[in-house]
Motif scaffolding. Structure first.
Motif, PDB file in Angstrom:
ATOM      1  N   LEU A  67       0.984  -1.215   0.122  1.00  0.00           N
ATOM      2  CA  LEU A  67       0.082   0.099   0.178  1.00  0.00           C
ATOM      3  C   LEU A  67       1.308   1.485   0.411  1.00  0.00           C
ATOM      4  O   LEU A  67       0.770   1.897  -0.818  1.00  0.00           O
ATOM      5  N   VAL A  68       1.825   1.132   1.166  1.00  0.00           N
ATOM      6  CA  VAL A  68       2.786   3.093   1.254  1.00  0.00           C
ATOM      7  C   VAL A  68       4.225   2.168   1.598  1.00  0.00           C
ATOM      8  O   VAL A  68       4.388   1.246   1.682  1.00  0.00           O
ATOM      9  N   SER A  69       4.837   3.159   0.153  1.00  0.00           N
ATOM     10  CA  SER A  69       6.594   3.212   0.500  1.00  0.00           C
ATOM     11  C   SER A  69       6.719   4.103   1.591  1.00  0.00           C
ATOM     12  O   SER A  69       6.413   4.715   1.889  1.00  0.00           O
ATOM     13  N   ILE A  70       7.858   3.159   2.064  1.00  0.00           N
ATOM     14  CA  ILE A  70       8.532   4.460   3.180  1.00  0.00           C
ATOM     15  C   ILE A  70       9.989   4.446   3.592  1.00  0.00           C
ATOM     16  O   ILE A  70       9.804   2.920   2.742  1.00  0.00           O
ATOM     17  N   GLY A  71      10.575   5.648   2.469  1.00  0.00           N
ATOM     18  CA  GLY A  71      12.430   4.627   2.266  1.00  0.00           C
ATOM     19  C   GLY A  71      12.087   4.830   1.403  1.00  0.00           C
ATOM     20  O   GLY A  71      11.600   4.550   0.607  1.00  0.00           O
ATOM     21  N   PRO A  72      13.511   4.277   0.891  1.00  0.00           N
ATOM     22  CA  PRO A  72      14.251   4.503  -0.434  1.00  0.00           C
ATOM     23  C   PRO A  72      13.584   3.508  -0.984  1.00  0.00           C
ATOM     24  O   PRO A  72      13.869   3.580  -2.662  1.00  0.00           O
ATOM     25  N   PHE A  73      13.650   2.195  -0.526  1.00  0.00           N
ATOM     26  CA  PHE A  73      14.112   0.681  -1.438  1.00  0.00           C
ATOM     27  C   PHE A  73      12.758   0.423  -2.131  1.00  0.00           C
ATOM     28  O   PHE A  73      12.762   0.202  -3.467  1.00  0.00           O
ATOM     29  N   HIS A  74      11.033   0.631  -1.547  1.00  0.00           N
ATOM     30  CA  HIS A  74      10.202   0.699  -2.983  1.00  0.00           C
ATOM     31  C   HIS A  74       9.661   2.178  -2.979  1.00  0.00           C
ATOM     32  O   HIS A  74       8.499   1.984  -3.939  1.00  0.00           O
ATOM     33  N   ARG A  75      10.378   3.114  -3.423  1.00  0.00           N
ATOM     34  CA  ARG A  75      10.009   4.311  -3.669  1.00  0.00           C
ATOM     35  C   ARG A  75       9.531   4.349  -5.306  1.00  0.00           C
ATOM     36  O   ARG A  75       8.774   5.344  -5.736  1.00  0.00           O
ATOM     37  N   ASP A  76       9.749   3.761  -5.961  1.00  0.00           N
ATOM     38  CA  ASP A  76       9.671   3.551  -7.711  1.00  0.00           C
ATOM     39  C   ASP A  76       8.565   2.265  -8.172  1.00  0.00           C
ATOM     40  O   ASP A  76       8.067   2.792  -9.334  1.00  0.00           O
ATOM     41  N   ARG A  77       8.262   1.721  -7.182  1.00  0.00           N
ATOM     42  CA  ARG A  77       6.753   1.446  -7.767  1.00  0.00           C
ATOM     43  C   ARG A  77       6.049   1.869  -8.175  1.00  0.00           C
ATOM     44  O   ARG A  77       5.290   2.167  -6.815  1.00  0.00           O
ATOM     45  N   ASP A  78       4.835   1.346  -9.181  1.00  0.00           N
ATOM     46  CA  ASP A  78       4.136   1.590  -9.799  1.00  0.00           C
ATOM     47  C   ASP A  78       3.069   1.478  -8.822  1.00  0.00           C
ATOM     48  O   ASP A  78       1.936   2.616  -8.803  1.00  0.00           O
ATOM     49  N   THR A  79       2.928   0.710  -8.269  1.00  0.00           N
ATOM     50  CA  THR A  79       1.486  -0.019  -7.756  1.00  0.00           C
ATOM     51  C   THR A  79       1.352   1.087  -6.241  1.00  0.00           C
ATOM     52  O   THR A  79       0.372   0.704  -6.092  1.00  0.00           O
ATOM     53  N   LEU A  80       2.519   1.838  -6.235  1.00  0.00           N
ATOM     54  CA  LEU A  80       3.120   2.289  -4.809  1.00  0.00           C
ATOM     55  C   LEU A  80       2.588   3.635  -4.784  1.00  0.00           C
ATOM     56  O   LEU A  80       1.876   4.121  -3.640  1.00  0.00           O
ATOM     57  N   LYS A  81       2.548   4.047  -6.150  1.00  0.00           N
ATOM     58  CA  LYS A  81       2.888   5.299  -6.464  1.00  0.00           C
ATOM     59  C   LYS A  81       0.889   6.288  -5.992  1.00  0.00           C
ATOM     60  O   LYS A  81       1.164   7.261  -5.689  1.00  0.00           O
ATOM     61  N   VAL A  82       0.320   5.494  -6.335  1.00  0.00           N
ATOM     62  CA  VAL A  82      -1.330   5.842  -5.505  1.00  0.00           C
ATOM     63  C   VAL A  82      -1.387   7.089  -4.412  1.00  0.00           C
ATOM     64  O   VAL A  82      -1.893   7.848  -4.685  1.00  0.00           O
ATOM     65  N   MET A  83      -1.019   6.095  -3.253  1.00  0.00           N
ATOM     66  CA  MET A  83      -0.718   6.587  -2.152  1.00  0.00           C
ATOM     67  C   MET A  83      -0.112   7.942  -1.761  1.00  0.00           C
ATOM     68  O   MET A  83       0.169   8.138  -0.562  1.00  0.00           O
ATOM     69  N   GLU A  84       1.198   8.264  -2.695  1.00  0.00           N
ATOM     70  CA  GLU A  84       1.828   9.544  -2.829  1.00  0.00           C
ATOM     71  C   GLU A  84       0.619  10.469  -2.082  1.00  0.00           C
ATOM     72  O   GLU A  84       0.952  11.336  -1.470  1.00  0.00           O
ATOM     73  N   ASP A  85      -0.459  10.980  -3.548  1.00  0.00           N
ATOM     74  CA  ASP A  85      -1.156  11.706  -2.557  1.00  0.00           C
ATOM     75  C   ASP A  85      -1.262  11.960  -1.306  1.00  0.00           C
ATOM     76  O   ASP A  85      -1.944  13.292  -0.944  1.00  0.00           O
ATOM     77  N   CYS A  86      -2.051  10.553  -0.786  1.00  0.00           N
ATOM     78  CA  CYS A  86      -2.056  10.348   0.348  1.00  0.00           C
ATOM     79  C   CYS A  86      -1.244  11.189   1.324  1.00  0.00           C
ATOM     80  O   CYS A  86      -1.278  11.804   2.492  1.00  0.00           O
ATOM     81  N   LYS A  87       0.119  10.450   0.963  1.00  0.00           N
ATOM     82  CA  LYS A  87       0.510  10.859   2.087  1.00  0.00           C
ATOM     83  C   LYS A  87       1.466  12.491   2.254  1.00  0.00           C
ATOM     84  O   LYS A  87       1.131  13.360   3.171  1.00  0.00           O
ATOM     85  N   TRP A  88       0.927  12.966   0.748  1.00  0.00           N
ATOM     86  CA  TRP A  88       1.094  14.693   1.007  1.00  0.00           C
ATOM     87  C   TRP A  88       0.140  15.313   2.148  1.00  0.00           C
ATOM     88  O   TRP A  88      -0.310  16.146   2.040  1.00  0.00           O
ATOM     89  N   ARG A  89      -1.530  14.896   1.541  1.00  0.00           N
ATOM     90  CA  ARG A  89      -2.268  15.600   2.276  1.00  0.00           C
ATOM     91  C   ARG A  89      -2.508  15.392   3.991  1.00  0.00           C
ATOM     92  O   ARG A  89      -2.062  16.334   4.311  1.00  0.00           O
ATOM     93  N   TYR A  90      -2.109  14.427   4.260  1.00  0.00           N
ATOM     94  CA  TYR A  90      -1.082  13.806   5.292  1.00  0.00           C
ATOM     95  C   TYR A  90      -0.028  15.156   6.165  1.00  0.00           C
ATOM     96  O   TYR A  90      -0.523  15.775   6.919  1.00  0.00           O
TER      97      TYR A  90
END
Length: 441
Positions: free
Chosen positions: A64-87
């Motif tokens: 669901l959510v990437s934390i740190g650098p290892f999985h940051r570029d995975r396409d399936t996790l980019k959907v939740m980036e907007d949610c992190k910015w809202r938080y």
């Protein structure tokens, strides 16, 4: 004038000399601090070896959510980036002049950037701005998440994590993955910089424990929690501290001790009782006077993911003790069938999972691969358990010999003792046969 000139020159030399000494002292302090950071913090987060994760990637990679650098570029996790910015925006906008908080956070994170990079087990190919932004976004997201978990009035009604249990379950699983961690000191720096609601009087560790309370063996109704290591590496490490044993009397990671132990039901047939230790730390397994004491362990949806990543943490970091790995091996030895699971459930050693006996049998078998068992921490305990049945036999023999040698009856007394034993066991045998014949007629 010449004297005055010489005096000024002398003072200048002295000032220059003092200045040089101060620079050298600062340089030495910086060098020592750098070495301390390198030894205590470097490579505390790394990728899980392929031989461990292969076939079970969903237990080690975020969904669901990437934390740190290892999985940051995975396409399936980019959907939740907007949610992190809202938080992020919610956290910093609770007070006016959010830009000032952003500026303060960025300057602090730039100061610890190199320390944070060393935290990971490989070179992070990210520019300075990108890396600092990642730490800021992920750190603020976690802090806001913990705040909203502790105080319901801070949540939006359409919050994607708290309105759906499945999302919250996935999020908690993601935040306990070894590869999906942020250095805890980054979270602490941010926690002391961002605007925290006045109603919150919890520390960052306390907020973390509230969020993970159903993953740890003991809930802490009284704060602050005690007996923590002075340095917490990341959130997974914080949880691990709750599982580590508080007693080391029977734990010996090296030596010639045995690693074999019979399964729980077989131990019962040997006269060894398997009982609940009434301890909140699962790894405090002990043996005393014929009873194997095992603290209770909660079985829930997080169990396999949590234990897999705790073991991965221990295996990937050579400086990390292998306590959890040793515990998993011990439980695998004790649980070989559904009968073992039922016995541990009856003794309230396993809590939950009554309808999943088969899955629990397989749980500990799947947890570890072929690892180096030199650091098996229950060698001494296994040896104590294994020699106990033989020591009981020797105890019976010594008692009989004591009767023979010490009583005035001598041989007659010895014969009488043997006869009484034979009659006793014969009576028990006939009673059992009679019961079975009557029961199955």
């Amino acid at each position: 004038m010449e004297i005055c000139s010489r005096s000024l020159e002398k003072n200048a030399i002295q000032r220059d000399h003092v200045s040089i000494e101060i620079v050298n002292e600062d340089s030495l302090v910086s060098s020592i601090k750098s070495k301390m950071d390198h030894l205590s913090l470097s490579h505390c987060i790394s990728r899980v070896a392929e031989e461990i994760s292969k076939g079970f990637e969903e237990k080690y990679y975020p969904s669901l959510v990437s934390i740190g650098p290892f999985h940051r570029d995975r396409d399936t996790l980019k959907v939740m980036e907007d949610c992190k910015w809202r938080y992020f925006n919610t956290l910093l906008s609770r007070k006016q002049n959010a830009e000032l908080f952003v500026d303060s956070c960025v300057r602090t994170l730039r100061h610890v950037e190199q320390k944070a990079r060393k935290f990971y087990g490989e070179e992070i190919n990210m520019g300075s701005d990108h890396f600092v932004e990642m730490m800021l976004l992920d750190g603020c997201f976690i802090i806001e998440l913990f705040l909203e978990n502790a105080f319901k009035n801070l949540r939006r009604r359409d919050d994607p994590f708290f309105i759906a249990y499945n999302n919250l379950f996935k999020l908690k699983c993601d935040l306990i993955l070894f590869e999906n961690q942020l250095p805890f000191f980054v979270l602490e720096h941010l926690f002391h910089l961002v605007p925290i609601p006045k109603q919150c009087n919890f520390s960052l560790i306390e907020l973390s424990l509230l969020f993970f309370k159903n993953l740890i063996p003991k809930e802490y109704p009284h704060f602050p929690p005690k007996n923590f290591a002075p340095q917490t590496h990341h959130l997974l490490d914080l949880i691990r501290q709750h599982y580590l044993p508080t007693s080391h009397e029977t734990l010996s990671p090296s030596g010639e001790g045995q690693m074999h132990i019979h399964n729980a039901t077989h131990l019962s047939t040997l006269g060894i009782k398997v009982g609940n230790a009434l301890d909140h730390t699962p790894l405090n397994v002990s043996f005393y006077k014929g009873e194997l004491y095992i603290p209770p362990l909660k079985i829930h949806g997080y169990t396999e993911t949590l234990f897999r990543n705790l073991i991965a943490m221990e295996i990937c970091d050579p400086r990390c003790s292998k306590h959890v790995t040793s515990y998993a091996i011990l439980m695998d030895r004790l649980i070989r069938s559904k009968r073992d699971v039922r016995l541990l459930h009856k003794q309230e050693i396993l809590i939950g999972g009554h309808d999943k006996e088969g899955e629990i049998v397989m749980l500990f078998k799947k947890l570890y691969v072929d690892i180096n068992l030199k650091e098996f921490y229950y060698r001494g305990l296994c040896e104590q358990v294994n020699v106990y049945p033989e020591s009981r036999k020797q105890g019976w023999g010594q008692s009989i010999r004591h009767i023979y040698h010490r009583t005035h009856l001598g041989a007659a007394g010895f014969s009488l003792a043997v006869l009484l034993l034979v009659l006793f066991f014969s009576g028990v045998l006939f009673s059992v046969i009679s019961f079975l014949l009557h029961h199955f007629q």
